[in-house]
Design a protein around this motif. Structure first.
Motif, mmCIF file in Angstrom:
data_model
loop_
_atom_site.group_PDB
_atom_site.id
_atom_site.type_symbol
_atom_site.label_atom_id
_atom_site.label_comp_id
_atom_site.label_asym_id
_atom_site.label_seq_id
_atom_site.Cartn_x
_atom_site.Cartn_y
_atom_site.Cartn_z
ATOM 1 N N GLY A 284 26.621 72.035 28.466
ATOM 2 C CA GLY A 284 27.197 71.048 29.374
ATOM 3 C C GLY A 284 26.166 70.123 29.973
ATOM 4 N N LEU A 285 25.019 70.689 30.404
ATOM 5 C CA LEU A 285 24.001 69.860 31.039
ATOM 6 C C LEU A 285 23.344 68.925 30.033
ATOM 7 C CD1 LEU A 285 22.579 69.214 33.643
ATOM 8 C CD2 LEU A 285 20.951 71.063 33.202
ATOM 9 N N THR A 286 23.179 69.379 28.788
ATOM 10 C CA THR A 286 22.642 68.482 27.762
ATOM 11 C C THR A 286 23.539 67.268 27.577
ATOM 12 O OG1 THR A 286 21.568 70.311 26.570
ATOM 13 C CG2 THR A 286 21.974 68.274 25.343
ATOM 14 N N ALA A 287 24.841 67.518 27.450
ATOM 15 C CA ALA A 287 25.788 66.409 27.287
ATOM 16 C C ALA A 287 25.784 65.498 28.504
ATOM 17 C CB ALA A 287 27.189 66.958 27.035
ATOM 18 N N PHE A 288 25.726 66.122 29.682
ATOM 19 C CA PHE A 288 25.763 65.359 30.928
ATOM 20 C C PHE A 288 24.532 64.471 31.074
ATOM 21 C CE2 PHE A 288 24.765 65.189 35.518
ATOM 22 C CZ PHE A 288 25.859 64.477 35.935
ATOM 23 N N LEU A 289 23.346 65.038 30.807
ATOM 24 C CA LEU A 289 22.109 64.278 30.972
ATOM 25 C C LEU A 289 21.963 63.197 29.910
ATOM 26 C CD1 LEU A 289 19.587 67.113 31.945
ATOM 27 C CD2 LEU A 289 20.670 65.415 33.442
ATOM 28 N N ALA B 102 18.663 64.328 36.445
ATOM 29 C CA ALA B 102 19.160 62.965 36.267
ATOM 30 C C ALA B 102 18.228 61.958 36.923
ATOM 31 C CB ALA B 102 20.572 62.849 36.846
ATOM 32 N N ARG B 103 17.714 62.309 38.103
ATOM 33 C CA ARG B 103 16.777 61.408 38.790
ATOM 34 C C ARG B 103 15.514 61.217 37.956
ATOM 35 N NH1 ARG B 103 15.825 59.721 43.919
ATOM 36 N NH2 ARG B 103 17.473 61.014 44.786
ATOM 37 N N MET B 104 15.001 62.305 37.390
ATOM 38 C CA MET B 104 13.806 62.202 36.554
ATOM 39 C C MET B 104 14.036 61.265 35.375
ATOM 40 S SD MET B 104 12.631 66.215 36.496
ATOM 41 C CE MET B 104 11.332 65.924 35.278
ATOM 42 N N LEU B 105 15.224 61.337 34.793
ATOM 43 C CA LEU B 105 15.519 60.525 33.611
ATOM 44 C C LEU B 105 15.680 59.051 33.939
ATOM 45 C CD1 LEU B 105 18.053 62.818 31.709
ATOM 46 C CD2 LEU B 105 15.820 62.095 30.858
ATOM 47 N N VAL B 106 16.395 58.734 35.020
ATOM 48 C CA VAL B 106 16.807 57.337 35.235
ATOM 49 C C VAL B 106 16.079 56.647 36.381
ATOM 50 C CG1 VAL B 106 19.078 57.893 34.337
ATOM 51 C CG2 VAL B 106 18.721 57.882 36.787
ATOM 52 N N VAL B 107 15.363 57.404 37.219
ATOM 53 C CA VAL B 107 14.670 56.786 38.356
ATOM 54 C C VAL B 107 13.165 56.972 38.255
ATOM 55 C CG1 VAL B 107 14.430 56.735 40.868
ATOM 56 C CG2 VAL B 107 16.674 57.111 39.835
ATOM 57 N N ASP B 108 12.727 58.228 38.211
ATOM 58 C CA ASP B 108 11.289 58.512 38.252
ATOM 59 C C ASP B 108 10.626 58.326 36.901
ATOM 60 O OD1 ASP B 108 11.670 59.203 40.908
ATOM 61 O OD2 ASP B 108 12.022 61.311 40.443
ATOM 62 N N GLY B 109 11.315 58.668 35.848
ATOM 63 C CA GLY B 109 10.739 58.608 34.513
ATOM 64 C C GLY B 109 10.151 59.948 34.097
ATOM 65 N N THR B 110 10.380 60.359 32.872
ATOM 66 C CA THR B 110 9.854 61.608 32.344
ATOM 67 C C THR B 110 9.761 61.507 30.836
ATOM 68 O OG1 THR B 110 10.233 64.000 32.135
ATOM 69 C CG2 THR B 110 12.173 62.594 32.239
ATOM 70 N N ASP B 111 8.828 62.274 30.257
ATOM 71 C CA ASP B 111 8.719 62.297 28.804
ATOM 72 C C ASP B 111 9.584 63.392 28.195
ATOM 73 O OD1 ASP B 111 7.300 64.462 29.689
ATOM 74 O OD2 ASP B 111 5.451 64.015 28.590
ATOM 75 N N ARG B 112 10.302 64.148 29.056
ATOM 76 C CA ARG B 112 11.210 65.185 28.576
ATOM 77 C C ARG B 112 12.545 64.573 28.160
ATOM 78 N NH1 ARG B 112 9.767 70.510 29.745
ATOM 79 N NH2 ARG B 112 7.509 70.575 30.057
ATOM 80 N N ARG C 148 21.857 52.661 35.179
ATOM 81 C CA ARG C 148 22.136 51.858 36.378
ATOM 82 C C ARG C 148 23.217 52.486 37.235
ATOM 83 N NH1 ARG C 148 22.611 45.645 34.618
ATOM 84 N NH2 ARG C 148 24.285 46.507 33.325
ATOM 85 N N SER C 149 24.176 53.169 36.597
ATOM 86 C CA SER C 149 25.211 53.860 37.370
ATOM 87 C C SER C 149 24.584 54.929 38.251
ATOM 88 C CB SER C 149 26.243 54.489 36.432
ATOM 89 O OG SER C 149 26.940 53.501 35.717
ATOM 90 N N TRP C 150 23.652 55.663 37.689
ATOM 91 C CA TRP C 150 22.996 56.721 38.456
ATOM 92 C C TRP C 150 22.072 56.152 39.528
ATOM 93 C CZ3 TRP C 150 24.207 61.455 39.275
ATOM 94 C CH2 TRP C 150 25.003 62.135 38.349
ATOM 95 N N ARG C 151 21.434 55.041 39.226
ATOM 96 C CA ARG C 151 20.525 54.463 40.219
ATOM 97 C C ARG C 151 21.274 54.029 41.469
ATOM 98 N NH1 ARG C 151 18.003 51.296 35.695
ATOM 99 N NH2 ARG C 151 16.345 52.634 34.882
ATOM 100 N N ILE C 152 22.468 53.500 41.299
ATOM 101 C CA ILE C 152 23.199 53.071 42.490
ATOM 102 C C ILE C 152 23.670 54.275 43.295
ATOM 103 C CG2 ILE C 152 25.424 52.858 41.306
ATOM 104 C CD1 ILE C 152 26.080 50.597 43.203
ATOM 105 N N VAL C 153 24.031 55.378 42.609
ATOM 106 C CA VAL C 153 24.441 56.581 43.337
ATOM 107 C C VAL C 153 23.262 57.161 44.099
ATOM 108 C CG1 VAL C 153 25.245 58.947 43.078
ATOM 109 C CG2 VAL C 153 26.361 57.106 41.818
ATOM 110 N N PHE C 154 22.095 57.228 43.446
ATOM 111 C CA PHE C 154 20.912 57.744 44.129
ATOM 112 C C PHE C 154 20.459 56.790 45.225
ATOM 113 C CE2 PHE C 154 19.941 60.071 40.011
ATOM 114 C CZ PHE C 154 20.340 61.299 40.520
ATOM 115 N N GLY C 155 20.358 55.508 44.871
ATOM 116 C CA GLY C 155 19.811 54.535 45.809
ATOM 117 C C GLY C 155 20.678 54.302 47.019
ATOM 118 N N ALA C 156 21.982 54.446 46.872
ATOM 119 C CA ALA C 156 22.892 54.189 47.990
ATOM 120 C C ALA C 156 22.779 55.245 49.074
ATOM 121 C CB ALA C 156 24.334 54.111 47.497
ATOM 122 N N GLN C 157 22.073 56.331 48.795
ATOM 123 C CA GLN C 157 21.913 57.367 49.810
ATOM 124 C C GLN C 157 20.887 56.964 50.865
ATOM 125 O OE1 GLN C 157 21.770 61.525 48.134
ATOM 126 N NE2 GLN C 157 21.525 60.403 46.226
#
Length: 212
Positions: free
Chosen positions: A105-110, A182-192, A118-127
């Protein structure tokens, strides 16, 4: 001097007038672009108007103020994310192990999150720095995620000790790690990759499952 043989230029056509309802999706698209780049503090009605190629009064015709605009944008993007959340949950939690459910499930979700950054950035950033009504909307979306995970765990772990006490803890743990990945993938950046992150989480959460 225009020669009689010269072609007569056609009169310039005016752009078709779009009412507020037809303008709203276009303005929301522009707002998503601006917010993704500048965050809440940098998103103004003027910046959205510039990105949409319209005047500021046109934006105000569709949304009374910035918070109303951001709430509408959150509602739209949350709908996309909720669909991805629901689709990532196991169809039959009674089949397979909880660890397998988390990994799959988490693989599919991520992977979905990585495709919709951008969808995730607005959810994170709006906090951060947003008006209380906006921050409350973000917290409600996260609560939905945690509750969905809790219900899945209830079906995955029928023999868990004291489920009322333990399952909400596991759901919160899983939601926090999901959010972090999700934050690592779309905001911070990761090589994973999404699959690599999901594998790590499934291994960590597996210890929590075994403990209960």
């Amino acid at each position: 001097m225009v020669s009689p043989e010269d072609p007569v230029p056609e009169p310039r056509r005016r752009a078709a007038h779009l009412g507020p309802e037809r303008r709203r999706p276009l303005i929301l698209d522009a707002a998503l672009e601006v917010f993704s780049e500048r965050g809440y503090a940098g998103t103004t009605m003027q910046s959205v108007a510039d990105a949409a190629g319209v005047t500021k009064p046109v934006v105000y015709d569709s949304f009374a103020n910035r918070d109303e605009l951001l709430l509408a944008l959150l509602a739209r993007e949350e709908q996309h994310l909720v669909i991805s959340i629901v689709s990532a949950l196991p169809a039959d939690p009674s089949v397979g192990t909880p660890e397998e459910h988390v990994l799959e499930g988490l693989t599919a979700f991520l992977e979905t999150a990585a495709q919709s950054p951008r969808s995730w950035r607005i959810v994170f950033g709006a906090q951060y720095g947003a008006a209380p009504v906006v921050a409350d909307r973000v917290r409600a979306a996260r609560a939905f995620l945690v509750e969905g995970l809790r219900l899945t765990l209830v079906q995955s772990l029928p023999g868990v000790t004291d489920p009322d006490a333990n399952l909400p803890v596991l759901a919160e743990m899983l939601a926090s790690m999901t959010e972090s990945c999700a934050r690592m993938l779309v905001v911070d950046g990761t090589d994973r990759t999404p699959a690599e992150l999901a594998k790590i989480v499934s291994q960590v959460v597996g210890g929590g499952f075994n403990a209960v």
